[in-house]
Design an enzyme around this catalytic site. Structure first.
Site, PDB file in Angstrom:
ATOM      1  N   TYR A   1       0.832  -1.200   0.000  1.00  0.00           N
ATOM      2  CA  TYR A   1       0.000   0.000   0.000  1.00  0.00           C
ATOM      3  C   TYR A   1       0.862   1.243   0.000  1.00  0.00           C
ATOM      4  O   TYR A   1       2.068   1.177   0.219  1.00  0.00           O
ATOM      5  CB  TYR A   1      -0.957   0.000   1.199  1.00  0.00           C
ATOM      6  CG  TYR A   1      -0.324   0.296   2.544  1.00  0.00           C
ATOM      7  CD1 TYR A   1       0.506  -0.629   3.173  1.00  0.00           C
ATOM      8  CD2 TYR A   1      -0.549   1.508   3.185  1.00  0.00           C
ATOM      9  CE1 TYR A   1       1.078  -0.357   4.407  1.00  0.00           C
ATOM     10  CE2 TYR A   1       0.021   1.797   4.428  1.00  0.00           C
ATOM     11  CZ  TYR A   1       0.836   0.850   5.034  1.00  0.00           C
ATOM     12  OH  TYR A   1       1.407   1.139   6.239  1.00  0.00           O
TER      13      TYR A   1
ATOM     14  N   LEU B   1      10.957   0.979   7.363  1.00  0.00           N
ATOM     15  CA  LEU B   1      10.377   1.462   6.118  1.00  0.00           C
ATOM     16  C   LEU B   1      11.155   2.703   5.659  1.00  0.00           C
ATOM     17  O   LEU B   1      11.495   3.557   6.471  1.00  0.00           O
ATOM     18  CB  LEU B   1       8.902   1.834   6.317  1.00  0.00           C
ATOM     19  CG  LEU B   1       8.209   2.172   4.999  1.00  0.00           C
ATOM     20  CD1 LEU B   1       7.965   0.906   4.181  1.00  0.00           C
ATOM     21  CD2 LEU B   1       6.895   2.899   5.232  1.00  0.00           C
TER      22      LEU B   1
ATOM     23  N   GLU C   1      11.716   2.133  14.581  1.00  0.00           N
ATOM     24  CA  GLU C   1      10.893   3.256  14.109  1.00  0.00           C
ATOM     25  C   GLU C   1       9.599   3.275  14.908  1.00  0.00           C
ATOM     26  O   GLU C   1       9.377   2.428  15.768  1.00  0.00           O
ATOM     27  CB  GLU C   1      10.615   3.125  12.608  1.00  0.00           C
ATOM     28  CG  GLU C   1       9.958   1.808  12.232  1.00  0.00           C
ATOM     29  CD  GLU C   1       9.893   1.552  10.728  1.00  0.00           C
ATOM     30  OE1 GLU C   1       9.802   2.513   9.947  1.00  0.00           O
ATOM     31  OE2 GLU C   1       9.921   0.370  10.348  1.00  0.00           O
TER      32      GLU C   1
HETATM   33  N1  PMP Z   1       7.592   3.626   9.132  1.00  0.00           N
HETATM   34  C1  PMP Z   1       6.452   2.912   9.165  1.00  0.00           C
HETATM   35  C2  PMP Z   1       6.462   1.607   9.871  1.00  0.00           C
HETATM   36  C3  PMP Z   1       5.293   3.399   8.549  1.00  0.00           C
HETATM   37  O1  PMP Z   1       4.158   2.677   8.580  1.00  0.00           O
HETATM   38  C4  PMP Z   1       5.325   4.665   7.918  1.00  0.00           C
HETATM   39  C5  PMP Z   1       4.097   5.247   7.285  1.00  0.00           C
HETATM   40  N2  PMP Z   1       3.452   4.390   6.434  1.00  0.00           N
HETATM   41  C6  PMP Z   1       6.535   5.376   7.908  1.00  0.00           C
HETATM   42  C7  PMP Z   1       7.649   4.826   8.520  1.00  0.00           C
HETATM   43  C8  PMP Z   1       6.639   6.718   7.244  1.00  0.00           C
HETATM   44  O2  PMP Z   1       6.664   6.590   5.844  1.00  0.00           O
HETATM   45  P1  PMP Z   1       6.149   7.775   4.908  1.00  0.00           P
HETATM   46  O3  PMP Z   1       6.932   8.984   5.289  1.00  0.00           O
HETATM   47  O4  PMP Z   1       6.460   7.308   3.549  1.00  0.00           O
HETATM   48  O5  PMP Z   1       4.689   7.928   5.194  1.00  0.00           O
END
Ligand code: PMP
Length: 284
Positions: free
Chosen positions: A33, A204, A180
């Site tokens: 997603y 991520l 994170e």
């Molecule tokens: N880490 C995790 C585990 C997440 O779920 C998200 C958001 N989906 C992020 C980091 C931040 O990613 P982004 O800045 O692309 O939203």
């Protein structure tokens, strides 16, 4: 009538939006997603989200269901049909519907593509002004956190652990260092240095992270990309998180200990301001 939702090529009222009970997203969490934020009716960091989507699909061996221009047109159409000014577009792609089997279905099986909007303020949010109170919890997720899969039960359990004790969110910890947040990347500020974990399969690769680090570098701020311990975080001058839906959001308390003065710090506040200004300017 509710929102217009995109399901496999069609825009349908949300009450009529359906996917199969045999969908592998439902049975195996076999899907990925993206969440793109929308400001003033335009898409923030869209090319970055599409690049990560392509990578996530590639890592799982799912053929992309459409090209980037089609994804862009679909996102814009969804935003227009729902008159979305500020909020999010959620996009999910799964390997499609097939008899339940651990073995993948043939590659030509149509992927399932679903997208919907969620309206709501992103810039003017209490957490952006007041900061988050978080706890630390063991990171119980799998080893490929760099792939943005829909298997979100572990972070959901971690966030519920925080909610149960009256806090806002959790940072996940593995081998003594923070990986994170449950749905965001984690940072601390020590002196004049911003510290955030380096990229690997353990986290991520946040699209907001990439933008914020670029903007911090452009503003001549000092950066270190390395793991940090919970002890370092608790002793930090500031802490904050980034994500598409929260931009840059301060963290003011970790495990009951106030960070700095227990109020949002200047670095997080400045980065939030710079990021939002850049997002407004570069949104498409
Ligand atoms: N880490 C995790 C585990 C997440 O779920 C998200 C958001 N989906 C992020 C980091 C931040 O990613 P982004 O800045 O692309 O939203």
């Amino acid at each position: 009538m509710g929102r217009a939702v995109f399901v496999n090529g069609d825009f349908v009222p949300e009450e009529e939006a359906r996917v199969s009970v045999f969908d592998r997203g439902f049975l195996f969490a076999d899907g990925v997603y993206e969440v793109v934020s929308v400001l003033e009716g335009r898409l923030v960091d869209f090319p970055g989200h599409m690049a990560r989507l392509r990578r996530s699909l590639g890592e799982l061996g799912i053929a992309p269901p459409m090209e980037e221009p089609e994804f862009l047109a679909m996102h814009r159409e969804l935003v227009a049909r729902n008159a979305l000014e500020e909020g999010l577009v959620y996009l999910q792609v799964t390997r499609g519907a097939a008899d339940r089997d651990f073995i993948f279905p043939p590659a030509e099986t149509p992927r399932t593509v679903v997208a919907f909007t969620q309206a709501g303020p992103l810039v003017d949010k209490p957490a952006g002004r007041e900061g988050l109170r978080i706890i630390t919890v063991p990171d119980i997720r799998w080893g490929r956190r760099d792939i943005k899969t829909v298997q979100l039960l572990a972070p959901s359990l971690c966030k519920m652990a925080a909610k149960r004790v009256g806090k806002d969110d959790a940072w996940m910890v593995e081998d003594g260092v923070v990986t994170e947040g449950t749905s965001n990347n984690a940072y601390i500020v020590a002196g004049d240095t911003i510290i955030t974990r380096d990229l690997s399969n353990s986290i991520l690769h946040g699209i907001t992270r990439a933008a914020v680090l670029r903007l911090a570098r452009e503003a001549q701020m000092r950066l270190e990309e390395r793991p940090f311990t919970v002890e370092e975080a608790k002793a930090a001058d500031e802490a904050f998180v980034t994500s598409a839906s929260s931009f840059v959001t301060p963290v003011v308390e970790i495990d009951g200990l106030l960070i700095g003065e227990g109020v949002p710090g200047p670095v997080a506040a400045r980065l939030r301001e710079i990021y939002v200004a850049d997002a407004r300017k570069s949104a498409i």
